[in-house]
Design a protein around this motif. Structure first.
Motif, mmCIF file in Angstrom:
data_model
loop_
_atom_site.group_PDB
_atom_site.id
_atom_site.type_symbol
_atom_site.label_atom_id
_atom_site.label_comp_id
_atom_site.label_asym_id
_atom_site.label_seq_id
_atom_site.Cartn_x
_atom_site.Cartn_y
_atom_site.Cartn_z
ATOM 1 N N TYR A 75 38.889 -17.947 56.188
ATOM 2 C CA TYR A 75 40.286 -17.857 55.684
ATOM 3 C C TYR A 75 41.198 -16.929 56.307
ATOM 4 N N THR A 76 41.630 -17.659 57.411
ATOM 5 C CA THR A 76 42.549 -16.934 58.425
ATOM 6 C C THR A 76 44.000 -16.645 58.254
ATOM 7 N N PHE A 77 44.642 -17.695 57.648
ATOM 8 C CA PHE A 77 45.931 -17.314 57.213
ATOM 9 C C PHE A 77 46.380 -18.481 56.052
ATOM 10 N N SER A 78 46.854 -17.686 55.035
ATOM 11 C CA SER A 78 47.114 -18.563 53.729
ATOM 12 C C SER A 78 48.761 -18.787 53.820
ATOM 13 N N THR A 79 48.918 -19.901 53.158
ATOM 14 C CA THR A 79 50.352 -20.183 52.713
ATOM 15 C C THR A 79 51.277 -18.996 52.316
ATOM 16 N N GLU A 80 50.675 -18.081 51.596
ATOM 17 C CA GLU A 80 51.218 -16.781 51.154
ATOM 18 C C GLU A 80 51.643 -15.740 52.400
ATOM 19 N N ASN A 81 50.828 -16.060 53.461
ATOM 20 C CA ASN A 81 51.018 -15.016 54.399
ATOM 21 C C ASN A 81 52.457 -15.426 55.171
ATOM 22 N N ILE A 201 30.723 -17.914 48.911
ATOM 23 C CA ILE A 201 31.867 -16.848 49.288
ATOM 24 C C ILE A 201 31.587 -15.542 49.496
ATOM 25 N N ILE A 202 32.162 -14.985 50.541
ATOM 26 C CA ILE A 202 32.043 -13.524 50.798
ATOM 27 C C ILE A 202 33.651 -13.171 51.109
ATOM 28 N N ARG A 203 33.858 -12.062 50.264
ATOM 29 C CA ARG A 203 35.232 -11.397 50.499
ATOM 30 C C ARG A 203 35.229 -9.938 50.740
ATOM 31 N N THR A 204 35.446 -9.325 52.001
ATOM 32 C CA THR A 204 35.549 -8.238 52.290
ATOM 33 C C THR A 204 36.755 -7.223 51.927
ATOM 34 N N GLY A 205 36.915 -6.083 51.919
ATOM 35 C CA GLY A 205 37.898 -5.342 51.834
ATOM 36 C C GLY A 205 38.120 -4.711 50.354
ATOM 37 N N THR A 210 38.866 -14.454 44.234
ATOM 38 C CA THR A 210 38.767 -15.579 45.442
ATOM 39 C C THR A 210 39.986 -15.962 45.745
ATOM 40 N N SER A 211 41.150 -15.699 45.488
ATOM 41 C CA SER A 211 42.332 -15.943 46.106
ATOM 42 C C SER A 211 42.787 -17.351 46.581
ATOM 43 N N ASN A 212 42.523 -18.227 45.550
ATOM 44 C CA ASN A 212 42.992 -19.542 45.683
ATOM 45 C C ASN A 212 42.408 -20.191 46.870
ATOM 46 N N PHE A 213 41.127 -19.673 47.162
ATOM 47 C CA PHE A 213 40.273 -20.097 48.296
ATOM 48 C C PHE A 213 39.163 -21.386 48.068
ATOM 49 N N LEU A 214 39.330 -22.559 48.386
ATOM 50 C CA LEU A 214 38.714 -23.797 48.402
ATOM 51 C C LEU A 214 38.253 -23.728 46.790
ATOM 52 N N VAL A 225 29.250 -15.781 44.925
ATOM 53 C CA VAL A 225 30.392 -14.937 45.395
ATOM 54 C C VAL A 225 29.746 -13.631 45.509
ATOM 55 N N TYR A 226 30.100 -13.071 46.813
ATOM 56 C CA TYR A 226 29.422 -11.690 46.975
ATOM 57 C C TYR A 226 31.024 -10.849 47.695
ATOM 58 N N PHE A 227 31.315 -9.948 46.774
ATOM 59 C CA PHE A 227 32.421 -9.023 47.075
ATOM 60 C C PHE A 227 31.812 -7.816 47.687
ATOM 61 N N CYS A 228 32.430 -7.257 48.823
ATOM 62 C CA CYS A 228 31.964 -6.013 49.479
ATOM 63 C C CYS A 228 33.098 -5.141 49.847
#
Length: 310
Positions: A75-81, A201-205, A210-214, A225-228
């Motif tokens: 997920y490199t660049f979202s529409t919100e970006n 799905i992995i989310r860092t930070g 999951t922010s509207n991802f796939l 889903v793995y949050f770290c």
């Protein structure tokens, strides 16, 4: 001395995690969060954080190759970006453009036969980024050993809304009957698609969303889903392995649940007709893991013995 001990411990821990993992997920999707916060923490500007994050991306590609992951979506660049300040956007577009050209020409990409694809509303991006996308896709379109999907100008809700509108227009034109609307009709109208559904799905930070991802490819497949906590530039191989372990635990739990339901179904059917139970059991065994199939077989044997006693 301290650094040597730290590296040795990290290596031992990674080996321990690796032993705990069986089959890796086929498709991993990553929300690369925390680049700007990493930069602030280190007294740098946002572009520096994104550049450090790009180095992590290269390491993750190596780990996927080593561990047998067949597809990676970033997920490199979202529409919100697009709402970010202009100077940040230009720096991001510079980095995305340069990395696409770099990956497209990299020996490792061609040696590994990596196919690069962009998913999202690519037409919204600046011309120079679109040209880089076309170059990377064109250079790697013949490959299929590994799929690298770059989500650019991506928004999951917009993707599903666009597919729904396209279906509605097809029905209005008379090209499609409402009764014929199924998974395939929606699937074929999504953005340029990943090759397979998402397994993990992995989310860092640190954020746990999951922010509207796939949503179609991940939620529809009940992806783990793995949050770290680490920011993306700090994401380590041990973090990646822990994510794969989360997927493995979910798969084992899911298989146990399927096996328990299959055994319960055999019991329910056996109460009325043993022969029918054997037919149902045979079909279920084909869909279960070897352990689940053994459970169903054992239950059929128990039912057969009780039928003789009765």
């Amino acid at each position: 001395m301290l650094e040597w001990a730290r590296r040795r411990f990290a290596g031992s821990y990674e080996r321990m995690l690796r032993r705990e993992i069986g089959d890796s997920p086929a498709h991993v999707a990553i929300i690369q969060d925390g680049n700007r916060r990493y930069a602030r923490k280190n007294g740098s500007d946002a572009p520096d954080g994104h550049r450090e994050g790009a180095k992590t991306t290269e390491r993750v590609l190596d780990w996927c190759d080593e561990l047998g992951v067949e597809e990676l979506t970033l997920y490199t660049f979202s529409t919100e970006n697009f709402d970010r300040p202009e100077d940040q956007l230009e720096s991001l577009f510079d980095l995305i453009e340069s990395k696409l050209y770099e990956f497209a020409d990299a020996e490792r990409v061609h040696d590994g036969e990596v196919r690069i694809s962009a998913i999202g509303e690519v037409d919204l991006l600046p011309d120079r980024v679109r040209e880089a996308v076309e170059y990377a896709e064109g250079r790697t379109e013949a490959y299929d050993d590994f799929r690298l999907n770059i989500a650019l100008a991506y928004g999951g809700r917009a993707e599903l809304l666009g597919a729904a509108r396209d279906v509605a227009r097809a029905v209005e034109r008379g090209d499609l009957s409402p009764d014929d609307i199924g998974v395939e009709e929606i699937d074929g109208r999504l953005y340029r698609q990943p090759a397979r559904d998402v397994d993990l799905i992995i989310r860092t930070g640190g954020d746990e969303r999951t922010s509207n991802f796939l949503p179609w490819h991940a939620n529809g497949n009940e992806a783990a889903v793995y949050f770290c906590a680490p920011y993306w530039p700090e994401f380590s191989k041990a973090d990646f392995l822990r994510g794969l372990r989360t997927y493995e635990s979910r798969e084992k739990s899911w298989q146990r649940t399927r096996s328990e339901r299959a055994v319960a179904l055999v019991r329910a059917v056996a109460e009325t007709e043993l022969a029918e139970a054997k037919t149902v059991g045979g079909r279920l065994r084909e869909q279960l893991s070897s352990a689940g199939a053994r459970e169903v077989s054992a239950e059929l044997e128990r039912q057969g013995e009780s039928d003789v006693v009765d």
